[in-house]
Design a protein around this motif. Sequence first.
Motif, PDB file in Angstrom:
ATOM      1  N   ALA A 102       0.856  -1.255   0.124  1.00 40.78           N
ATOM      2  CA  ALA A 102       0.071  -0.103   0.083  1.00 40.78           C
ATOM      3  C   ALA A 102       0.994   1.115   0.285  1.00 40.78           C
ATOM      4  O   ALA A 102       0.595   2.409  -0.703  1.00 40.78           O
ATOM      5  N   ALA A 103       2.036   1.276   0.720  1.00 38.56           N
ATOM      6  CA  ALA A 103       2.929   2.425   0.911  1.00 38.56           C
ATOM      7  C   ALA A 103       3.630   2.463  -0.471  1.00 38.56           C
ATOM      8  O   ALA A 103       3.690   3.736  -1.082  1.00 38.56           O
ATOM      9  N   CYS A 104       3.957   1.442  -1.009  1.00 38.48           N
ATOM     10  CA  CYS A 104       4.631   1.572  -2.474  1.00 38.48           C
ATOM     11  C   CYS A 104       3.851   2.117  -3.448  1.00 38.48           C
ATOM     12  O   CYS A 104       3.932   2.867  -4.187  1.00 38.48           O
ATOM     13  N   PHE A 105       2.584   1.602  -3.363  1.00 40.28           N
ATOM     14  CA  PHE A 105       1.439   2.196  -4.262  1.00 40.28           C
ATOM     15  C   PHE A 105       1.380   3.385  -4.186  1.00 40.28           C
ATOM     16  O   PHE A 105       1.005   4.411  -5.356  1.00 40.28           O
ATOM     17  N   LEU A 106       1.138   4.309  -3.136  1.00 42.16           N
ATOM     18  CA  LEU A 106       0.895   5.587  -2.972  1.00 42.16           C
ATOM     19  C   LEU A 106       2.112   6.560  -3.372  1.00 42.16           C
ATOM     20  O   LEU A 106       1.791   7.433  -3.814  1.00 42.16           O
ATOM     21  N   ASP A 107       3.301   5.859  -3.207  1.00 40.83           N
ATOM     22  CA  ASP A 107       4.634   6.509  -3.456  1.00 40.83           C
ATOM     23  C   ASP A 107       4.709   6.443  -5.168  1.00 40.83           C
ATOM     24  O   ASP A 107       4.820   7.688  -5.764  1.00 40.83           O
ATOM     25  N   SER A 108       4.259   5.434  -5.832  1.00 37.35           N
ATOM     26  CA  SER A 108       4.318   5.562  -7.115  1.00 37.35           C
ATOM     27  C   SER A 108       3.112   6.213  -8.028  1.00 37.35           C
ATOM     28  O   SER A 108       3.409   6.995  -8.819  1.00 37.35           O
ATOM     29  N   ALA A 109       2.121   6.200  -7.262  1.00 36.94           N
ATOM     30  CA  ALA A 109       0.846   7.309  -7.854  1.00 36.94           C
ATOM     31  C   ALA A 109       1.248   8.478  -7.916  1.00 36.94           C
ATOM     32  O   ALA A 109       1.165   9.146  -8.653  1.00 36.94           O
ATOM     33  N   ALA A 110       1.841   8.952  -6.661  1.00 38.17           N
ATOM     34  CA  ALA A 110       2.264  10.592  -6.591  1.00 38.17           C
ATOM     35  C   ALA A 110       3.224  10.851  -7.524  1.00 38.17           C
ATOM     36  O   ALA A 110       3.215  11.791  -8.178  1.00 38.17           O
ATOM     37  N   ALA A 111       4.246   9.940  -7.566  1.00 37.32           N
ATOM     38  CA  ALA A 111       5.397   9.982  -8.399  1.00 37.32           C
ATOM     39  C   ALA A 111       4.888  10.276 -10.051  1.00 37.32           C
ATOM     40  O   ALA A 111       5.438  10.801 -10.767  1.00 37.32           O
ATOM     41  N   PRO A 115      -4.034  10.649  -9.410  1.00 41.06           N
ATOM     42  CA  PRO A 115      -4.765  10.930  -7.967  1.00 41.06           C
ATOM     43  C   PRO A 115      -5.334   9.837  -7.379  1.00 41.06           C
ATOM     44  O   PRO A 115      -6.298   9.374  -7.744  1.00 41.06           O
ATOM     45  N   LEU A 116      -4.417   9.503  -6.555  1.00 35.88           N
ATOM     46  CA  LEU A 116      -4.864   8.357  -5.520  1.00 35.88           C
ATOM     47  C   LEU A 116      -4.579   8.696  -4.285  1.00 35.88           C
ATOM     48  O   LEU A 116      -3.565   9.009  -3.943  1.00 35.88           O
ATOM     49  N   TYR A 117      -5.659   8.531  -3.450  1.00 31.43           N
ATOM     50  CA  TYR A 117      -5.451   8.875  -2.136  1.00 31.43           C
ATOM     51  C   TYR A 117      -5.806   7.532  -1.215  1.00 31.43           C
ATOM     52  O   TYR A 117      -6.389   6.615  -1.385  1.00 31.43           O
ATOM     53  N   ARG A 182       2.939  14.771  -8.267  1.00 30.04           N
ATOM     54  CA  ARG A 182       1.753  15.799  -7.733  1.00 30.04           C
ATOM     55  C   ARG A 182       1.657  15.240  -6.150  1.00 30.04           C
ATOM     56  O   ARG A 182       2.568  14.425  -5.817  1.00 30.04           O
ATOM     57  N   ILE A 183       0.966  16.024  -5.619  1.00 34.41           N
ATOM     58  CA  ILE A 183       1.011  15.767  -4.062  1.00 34.41           C
ATOM     59  C   ILE A 183      -0.478  14.973  -3.728  1.00 34.41           C
ATOM     60  O   ILE A 183      -1.499  15.721  -3.964  1.00 34.41           O
ATOM     61  N   SER A 723       9.009  -2.741 -10.765  1.00 33.53           N
ATOM     62  CA  SER A 723       8.639  -1.343  -9.954  1.00 33.53           C
ATOM     63  C   SER A 723       7.142  -1.178  -9.964  1.00 33.53           C
ATOM     64  O   SER A 723       6.469  -1.386 -10.890  1.00 33.53           O
ATOM     65  N   SER A 724       6.765  -0.562  -8.702  1.00 29.63           N
ATOM     66  CA  SER A 724       5.355  -0.194  -8.760  1.00 29.63           C
ATOM     67  C   SER A 724       4.832   0.791  -9.532  1.00 29.63           C
ATOM     68  O   SER A 724       3.785   1.084  -9.653  1.00 29.63           O
ATOM     69  N   ASP A 725       5.839   1.516 -10.205  1.00 28.36           N
ATOM     70  CA  ASP A 725       5.297   2.571 -11.340  1.00 28.36           C
ATOM     71  C   ASP A 725       4.578   1.749 -12.457  1.00 28.36           C
ATOM     72  O   ASP A 725       3.491   2.258 -12.994  1.00 28.36           O
ATOM     73  N   ARG A 726       4.863   0.521 -12.731  1.00 30.98           N
ATOM     74  CA  ARG A 726       4.460  -0.390 -13.578  1.00 30.98           C
ATOM     75  C   ARG A 726       3.047  -0.896 -13.331  1.00 30.98           C
ATOM     76  O   ARG A 726       2.070  -0.840 -13.863  1.00 30.98           O
ATOM     77  N   THR A 727       3.203  -1.397 -11.831  1.00 26.18           N
ATOM     78  CA  THR A 727       1.872  -2.026 -11.284  1.00 26.18           C
ATOM     79  C   THR A 727       1.056  -0.812 -11.212  1.00 26.18           C
ATOM     80  O   THR A 727      -0.244  -1.006 -11.612  1.00 26.18           O
ATOM     81  N   ILE A 728       1.163   0.509 -10.947  1.00 22.67           N
ATOM     82  CA  ILE A 728       0.223   1.354 -10.678  1.00 22.67           C
ATOM     83  C   ILE A 728      -0.341   2.058 -12.030  1.00 22.67           C
ATOM     84  O   ILE A 728      -1.578   2.145 -12.049  1.00 22.67           O
ATOM     85  N   ALA A 729       0.241   1.849 -12.914  1.00 20.42           N
ATOM     86  CA  ALA A 729       0.031   2.254 -14.252  1.00 20.42           C
ATOM     87  C   ALA A 729      -1.152   1.286 -15.035  1.00 20.42           C
ATOM     88  O   ALA A 729      -2.119   1.609 -15.454  1.00 20.42           O
ATOM     89  N   GLU A 730      -0.809   0.134 -14.329  1.00 16.37           N
ATOM     90  CA  GLU A 730      -1.725  -1.059 -14.842  1.00 16.37           C
ATOM     91  C   GLU A 730      -3.129  -0.911 -14.134  1.00 16.37           C
ATOM     92  O   GLU A 730      -4.344  -0.874 -14.623  1.00 16.37           O
ATOM     93  N   TYR A 731      -2.939  -0.504 -12.624  1.00 18.44           N
ATOM     94  CA  TYR A 731      -4.337  -0.479 -12.167  1.00 18.44           C
ATOM     95  C   TYR A 731      -5.105   0.789 -12.696  1.00 18.44           C
ATOM     96  O   TYR A 731      -6.260   0.855 -12.927  1.00 18.44           O
TER      97      TYR A 731
END
Length: 741
Positions: A102-111, A115-117, A182-183, A723-731
């Motif tokens: 969950a922490a990795c996902f939040l980091d990747s989404a912001a990076a 818009p993921l809260y 983004r923040i 990298s969760s950057d790839r994962t988050i892009a898929e979600y």
Amino acid sequence: MDKNKFLNYVKDLDFSGISVTEIYNKISNAAVSMLNLKRRECRYATYISIEYLVGNVFYNNLMALGVLEQVTEILEKKGVNINIFEEIEDAALGNGGLGRLAACFLDSAAAKGYPLYGYGIRYKYGLFKQVIEKGCQTEYPDDWQKYGDPWSIKKEEESRTIHFKDYDVKAVPYDMLIIGKRINALRLFEAEGEKAKEICEYLYPPDDTEQGKLLRIRQEYFLSAATIGELIDRHISKYNNILSFSKYNCIQLNDTHPVMAIAEFIRILTSIYNIGFDDAVKAAKKSFNYTNHTIMPEALECWDYKLIEQILPDIANVLIKLHNYSQAEWNNISCQKDEMNSMAIFYDNKFSMANTAVYIASSVNGVAEIHTEIIKKQLFSAANKYYPSKFKNVTNGVTHRRWLQLCNKELSALLDDSAGKWRDNIHLLKNFIVSDNNIKEFKKIKALKKRQLADYILKRQGIKIDSESIVYCHIKRLHEYKRQLMTAFAILCIYYDIKTGKLTDFYPSTFIFGGKAAAGYFRAKGIIKYINEIADMINNDAANDKIKVVFAENYNVSYAEKIIAGSDVSLQVSTAGMEASGTGNMKLMMNGAVTAGTMDGANIEIVQKAGKQNNYIFGATVEDIEKLVGTYCPVSFLEKNPKLKYVVNTLIDGTFSDKGKGWFEEIYNSLTKTIWHRADNYFVLYDLPAYVETLLKVNEDYKQKDKFAIKAINNIANSGYFSSDRTIAEYAKDIWKIDSV
Ligand code: 26Q
């Protein structure tokens, strides 16, 4: 943020006579006051999770703001080493994999600008602090806020009241800013009120009593209701139309713990907005998605009707209605009775949280390919038959910002030279090719990270390790299926072979274990004691200069950062089919450790990407295990393997002592007798011979250092996928349908 203004502020700080905590708070407060969190009008994704294993936020946030190096230099000039902030407690509001993900996902989404809260609970005490006393784990409360929590912003004015039948509590949000392109924010709710304290006192309070179960239900509902209440209010204030909720919102349920959010959503739509039940269910179906993280039967939440009804009668009522509604739907499509039972929301007077999630979610995903296949074929086979399009795989990932840039700045610098702008586009790691220079530099860096790790272990635990030895690590929560016991046995096999002179050319090796056992999980605690007994014997054997065993005390995110950067070999040896994905395996891969592991979880994809020849796969596969169940007899297996028998007997022959607690005998019995599980339910003994062979092969291969470095380089170069950057892009694309803004 105005970086210059911030850096000037840090330059102007007068550190004379102030404590580490004060410096930490001043710098952090200054950064937070210069950031601003603005919600714009767009479609948002909401991640609801009972756990967030955030770790140290100070270094990570300064890195995310692009000021870590400058702050390090400014402090250095003032005579302050930035490492002093390592003593600030990790924010450990999680247990293990699911919370760290969950922490990795939040980091990747912001990076990446999504818009993921995140929404969670602000536990007063995080995961317990583990102290090893005479080789045994004892738990102490983790007062993570004792130095302050400067990175969180309290939003008193956005509090709301959560109603239970017997009392109300106030949910007060605290926003932890998640900094990137983004923040975003991780919003954690704290319970206030006369009776509220217990609700957010501890992560996973023991639930072996009825009181304990009620408390868990209260926690789950508290989080669910605070989140859903806020999302609906926010939506109504902007769009004033509840039925367009799913156009602007989508909710990801991180496992089943927040599944009551579904019932709360339907409750609000039907009872406050007067929407018909059918339309409310349809709206829920468009809004929720569910991720499954484990197939272990004991982790599948089912709550007794009477418990939920006792404190949340309206929620019990909604769930019963939903059950009837789903049964009617399945009758219409002529489901068979056994299929209906297996999918039932309410069965045997219990609510199945997983079945509720599967029925409502538009998307149900597993976290690695093999795991998704298993949930489709086994756990949710009927649902997969009737709603095949719901099921997707999204293989986990880890944020390379924390797990490579931050924990291994030396390797990161080498990658800058050879792989271009990989920090922004992780797939560029492919450019890290095998070359003489890369081999030479990688070896130097790994040697340096091992020395740093050795220094850290010495400082933290007073244990000296040989930084030139091969470092193998087995770091993860203590669980029988993760088979730390098998690693312990393997070490003993090797040690005895060295002692008897059968093994003469073993390259010096250090085995590092790290992990916490759930406070009530006696067998896992026995395994910790057993490992420490082995460590004691081996480390104190004056004639032994080949093996050292370290149990890393209070393994947490910060410790992980050091061990992962300094390891050569990643031990990932779960029983095939049982580890949903694993994410430590990915972090180690990124840092150039080879995997010695089974065909399980994401190990399979790791070796697919990095090549089997660059890793060490062994042991029974899922198919093998399926065939073995019913025929495997560990006792006769031991009879046929005298060496194994000798090693396993150390549990009962007095070689080691568990101080009369009976743990070791109980572990022995679990391997040889059917108790509540079959004997050796996790096939520890079955896979042990192949494991020992594999470790010896790794040891032999390591001697050719360049060849071994080539394996490591191939692993790093192919780790971009993880990298969760790839994962988050898929979600974002396939499930949430949100854009990067
Ligand atoms: C359930 C019922 C009652 C009490 C507790 C629980 C419970 C608590 C925590 C069930 C599951 C968990 C945590 C599960 C977890 O961390 N799973 C891990 O998730 C990772 C991220 O997807 C995977 O990489 C790991 O393979 C998986 O074990």
